[in-house]
Design a protein around this motif. Structure first.
Motif, PDB file in Angstrom:
ATOM      1  N   PHE A  84       0.838  -1.201   0.000  1.00 48.61           N
ATOM      2  CA  PHE A  84       0.000   0.000   0.000  1.00 48.61           C
ATOM      3  C   PHE A  84       0.872   1.250   0.000  1.00 48.61           C
ATOM      4  CE2 PHE A  84      -2.697  -3.150   2.349  1.00 48.61           C
ATOM      5  CZ  PHE A  84      -3.689  -3.263   1.389  1.00 48.61           C
ATOM      6  N   SER A  85       0.527   2.197  -0.854  1.00 48.70           N
ATOM      7  CA  SER A  85       1.242   3.467  -0.887  1.00 48.70           C
ATOM      8  C   SER A  85       0.242   4.504  -1.398  1.00 48.70           C
ATOM      9  CB  SER A  85       2.425   3.327  -1.847  1.00 48.70           C
ATOM     10  OG  SER A  85       3.134   4.506  -1.901  1.00 48.70           O
ATOM     11  N   ASN A  89      -1.153   1.984  -5.167  1.00 46.93           N
ATOM     12  CA  ASN A  89      -1.102   0.723  -4.420  1.00 46.93           C
ATOM     13  C   ASN A  89      -0.800  -0.415  -5.385  1.00 46.93           C
ATOM     14  OD1 ASN A  89      -2.333   1.721  -1.732  1.00 46.93           O
ATOM     15  ND2 ASN A  89      -3.725   2.508  -3.316  1.00 46.93           N
ATOM     16  N   VAL A 267      -7.419   3.486   1.123  1.00 46.47           N
ATOM     17  CA  VAL A 267      -7.712   2.048   1.267  1.00 46.47           C
ATOM     18  C   VAL A 267      -8.969   1.905   2.123  1.00 46.47           C
ATOM     19  CG1 VAL A 267      -6.857  -0.205   2.036  1.00 46.47           C
ATOM     20  CG2 VAL A 267      -5.265   1.477   1.070  1.00 46.47           C
TER      21      VAL A 267
END
Ligand code: NAP
Length: 303
Positions: A84-85, A89, A267
């Protein structure tokens, strides 16, 4: 890069896909198995508004076709990991990596085990976690269902139409499931209630032939002859791949509120994987709609 990657094609994921594609967002659903998740094997659904009675399979197909018609892409792949970023993602799958600006985690929940001797040994040899999948193999036989929630009650009713006798074994004397189902259970002649009782062992030779039951009030032990043991003692959220990556509750659910937002920006968590009050098809679908809306807002605000 996709705007939204939805992981899981149950009612939460499919509803998210319907709302996301209608909002013009480039959307992919990742699913390892088949459309519908737990819903697809529910024999009869009679509490989804506007649909008096529908089979879980039919409702699953309807939702999947609806999402596809609106342009959602479905990719059949096993998800193996997440990086996750914010805004970018990566979802690692058996068919390669997927990148998406936002992710909706809708992986649902799986059957909990009873953890008694014989359970593992007789899996597929009389021990089952899905009455609608396996019930047919027990036509005219005696079986037991373990549990006291809606799944156990529905399974017992379903099996009572196929089997000679169904023993419904529950650890308390009151059921957790809906009163309407309890009434139907009480009216069904070939369902025998075994209350205040736990299964301590599942035994047999090549296949299951009996379960040992202990009354928790008297400590008395007895054996019930059955060919099948259907275990319906609840669900555990499918969060194994997310441990250490996202905030979970002590029960292993994703810690997200009614806005479906997790501790990670962009998210979202929808359906049975999220910590919530009511685990229903309608509440999973509701989560899906909210998550798609929130993902859209996130993308717009990030620019
Ligand atoms: P559930 O509601 O969590 O019920 C699990 C049952 O198993 C409970 O009766 C529990 O006993 C019992 N149990 C748990 N661990 C046990 C153990 N180790 N040994 C013996 N018994 C054990 O699970 P579910 O029935 O799978 O339902 C999951 C969710 O889906 C629920 O929110 C349910 O309402 C929903 N659902 C809805 C429908 C529908 O709307 N038609 C259909 C199916 C499921 P206690 O009661 O003593 O805790």
């Amino acid at each position: 890069m996709y705007d939204i990657a939805i992981v899981g094609e149950g009612p939460a994921g499919m509803t998210a896909a319907i709302y996301a594609t209608r909002a013009g967002l480039h959307t992919v659903i990742l699913e390892r198995a088949f459309s519908g998740g737990q819903m697809s094997t529910t024999p009869e659904i009679d509490n989804y508004p506007g649909l008096e009675t529908i089979s879980g399979f039919e409702l699953s197909m309807n939702m999947a076709n609806h999402a596809k018609k609106l342009g959602a892409e479905v990719m059949r792949a096993n998800v193996t990991g997440f990086d996750f970023s914010p805004g970018e993602n990566i979802i690692r799958t058996s068919s390669g990596d997927i990148t998406a600006k936002t992710v909706i985690l809708a992986l649902g929940a799986s059957h909990r085990a009873l953890d008694v001797p014989g359970e593992e040994k007789y899996k597929g040899l009389g021990v089952s976690y899905c009455a609608t999948c396996d019930g047919n193999f027990f036509r005219g036989r005696d079986v037991c269902v373990v549990g006291g929630g809606n799944t156990a009650l529905e399974d017992a009713l379903y099996l009572s139409k196929l089997c000679d006798r169904v023993y419904l074994i529950h650890r308390r004397d009151a059921f957790r499931g809906f009163d309407a189902l309890v009434r139907r259970i009480n009216e069904t002649e070939n369902i025998t209630l075994v209350l205040d009782s736990v299964v301590t062992e599942i035994s047999g030779n090549e296949r299951v032939s009996a379960v040992t039951v202990k009354n928790v009030k008297t400590d008395e032990t007895s054996e019930i002859s059955v060919s099948g043991c259907f275990i319906a003692v609840g669900m555990k959220p499918n969060t194994e791949l997310l441990e250490g990556k996202i905030k979970l509750t002590s029960s292993g659910h994703i810690d997200a509120g009614e806005d479906t937002a997790t501790n990670l920006p962009g998210v979202f968590a929808a359906g049975d994987i999220r910590n919530k009050i009511s685990y229903q098809i309608i509440t999973a679908a509701s989560d899906g709609a909210v998550a798609a809306h929130m993902a859209g807002i996130y993308i717009t605000e990030r620019g």
